[in-house]
Design a protein around this motif. Structure first.
Motif, PDB file in Angstrom:
ATOM      1  N   UNK A  13      -9.254  -9.266  39.065  1.00  0.00           N
ATOM      2  CA  UNK A  13      -8.731  -8.588  37.882  1.00  0.00           C
ATOM      3  C   UNK A  13      -8.318  -9.576  36.790  1.00  0.00           C
ATOM      4  N   UNK A  14      -7.866 -10.750  37.180  1.00  0.00           N
ATOM      5  CA  UNK A  14      -7.409 -11.733  36.191  1.00  0.00           C
ATOM      6  C   UNK A  14      -8.522 -12.633  35.668  1.00  0.00           C
ATOM      7  N   UNK A  20     -11.609 -15.781  29.021  1.00  0.00           N
ATOM      8  CA  UNK A  20     -11.367 -15.751  27.572  1.00  0.00           C
ATOM      9  C   UNK A  20     -10.505 -16.944  27.165  1.00  0.00           C
ATOM     10  N   UNK A  21      -9.463 -17.211  27.914  1.00  0.00           N
ATOM     11  CA  UNK A  21      -8.579 -18.342  27.599  1.00  0.00           C
ATOM     12  C   UNK A  21      -9.352 -19.651  27.698  1.00  0.00           C
ATOM     13  N   UNK A  43      -5.150 -14.668  22.553  1.00  0.00           N
ATOM     14  CA  UNK A  43      -6.311 -14.675  23.442  1.00  0.00           C
ATOM     15  C   UNK A  43      -6.147 -13.634  24.546  1.00  0.00           C
ATOM     16  N   UNK A  44      -4.912 -13.538  25.058  1.00  0.00           N
ATOM     17  CA  UNK A  44      -4.668 -12.580  26.129  1.00  0.00           C
ATOM     18  C   UNK A  44      -4.800 -11.149  25.608  1.00  0.00           C
ATOM     19  N   UNK A  45      -4.418 -10.942  24.341  1.00  0.00           N
ATOM     20  CA  UNK A  45      -4.495  -9.594  23.775  1.00  0.00           C
ATOM     21  C   UNK A  45      -5.912  -9.186  23.386  1.00  0.00           C
ATOM     22  N   UNK A  47      -9.632  -7.988  23.416  1.00  0.00           N
ATOM     23  CA  UNK A  47     -10.342  -7.139  24.379  1.00  0.00           C
ATOM     24  C   UNK A  47     -11.231  -8.010  25.269  1.00  0.00           C
ATOM     25  N   UNK A  48     -11.166  -7.778  26.532  1.00  0.00           N
ATOM     26  CA  UNK A  48     -11.929  -8.568  27.493  1.00  0.00           C
ATOM     27  C   UNK A  48     -13.089  -7.715  27.979  1.00  0.00           C
ATOM     28  N   UNK A  49     -14.305  -8.264  27.895  1.00  0.00           N
ATOM     29  CA  UNK A  49     -15.460  -7.494  28.344  1.00  0.00           C
ATOM     30  C   UNK A  49     -15.351  -7.238  29.846  1.00  0.00           C
ATOM     31  N   UNK A  50     -15.766  -6.082  30.234  1.00  0.00           N
ATOM     32  CA  UNK A  50     -15.715  -5.735  31.643  1.00  0.00           C
ATOM     33  C   UNK A  50     -14.499  -4.892  31.992  1.00  0.00           C
ATOM     34  N   UNK A  51     -13.493  -4.876  31.126  1.00  0.00           N
ATOM     35  CA  UNK A  51     -12.341  -4.026  31.373  1.00  0.00           C
ATOM     36  C   UNK A  51     -12.559  -2.701  30.653  1.00  0.00           C
ATOM     37  N   UNK A  52     -12.356  -1.621  31.350  1.00  0.00           N
ATOM     38  CA  UNK A  52     -12.579  -0.309  30.767  1.00  0.00           C
ATOM     39  C   UNK A  52     -11.242   0.424  30.732  1.00  0.00           C
ATOM     40  N   UNK A  53     -10.900   0.929  29.553  1.00  0.00           N
ATOM     41  CA  UNK A  53      -9.675   1.700  29.426  1.00  0.00           C
ATOM     42  C   UNK A  53      -9.990   3.111  29.894  1.00  0.00           C
TER      43      UNK A  53
END
Length: 141
Positions: A13-14, A20-21, A43-45, A47-53
């Motif tokens: 998950x991380x 990204x970082x 960077x943490x905020x 949007x990260x690809x692969x994460x689905x809301x």
């Protein structure tokens, strides 16, 4: 009841956040202090690809994060504008002071003192001449 995730589940998950970082870090030795203080949270905020809301609560959190991110960008732009303005003000002040030397007022004061002494000498000479004239007139009488 909820069970704590395993180490492998946490790492999975991380990993998108770590990627990204890692992508943004300029130095091969890790984060610089400036990156840590100013960039890491952005960077943490991102949007990260692969994460689905998937839930409305997550969508609301994303909107709030977007709002905070925009406020942070506005604050940073305002801070930069103020820094540029103060730098320009300082530059203008330095330009105005270029011709002014610290010794200049002292030199001018010395010149004025010399002039005052010269004028005092002239006054003394005139007073002495007047006394001599008065004495000469008094002797004639």
């Amino acid at each position: 009841t909820a069970m704590a995730p395993s180490r492998g589940e946490i790492e999975t998950k991380l990993q998108p956040f770590a990627d990204v970082i890692n992508y943004h870090i300029d130095n091969a030795n890790g984060l610089t202090l400036d990156e840590f203080n100013t960039d890491l949270h952005m960077w943490i905020l991102e949007p990260v690809s692969g994460l689905v809301i998937t839930t409305d609560e997550q969508l609301q959190m994303q909107k709030e994060l977007d709002t905070v991110r925009e406020e942070l960008h506005r604050a940073q732009r305002e801070k930069d504008r103020i820094q540029r303005q103060s730098q320009m003000d300082l530059t203008q002040l330095l330009e105005k002071m270029k011709g002014f030397e610290e010794s200049e007022p002292t030199e001018r004061a010395d010149e004025l003192e010399d002039e005052v002494q010269e004028l005092q000498r002239i006054v003394d000479d005139l007073q002495e001449a007047q006394r001599d004239k008065d004495d000469a007139l008094a002797q004639k009488d």
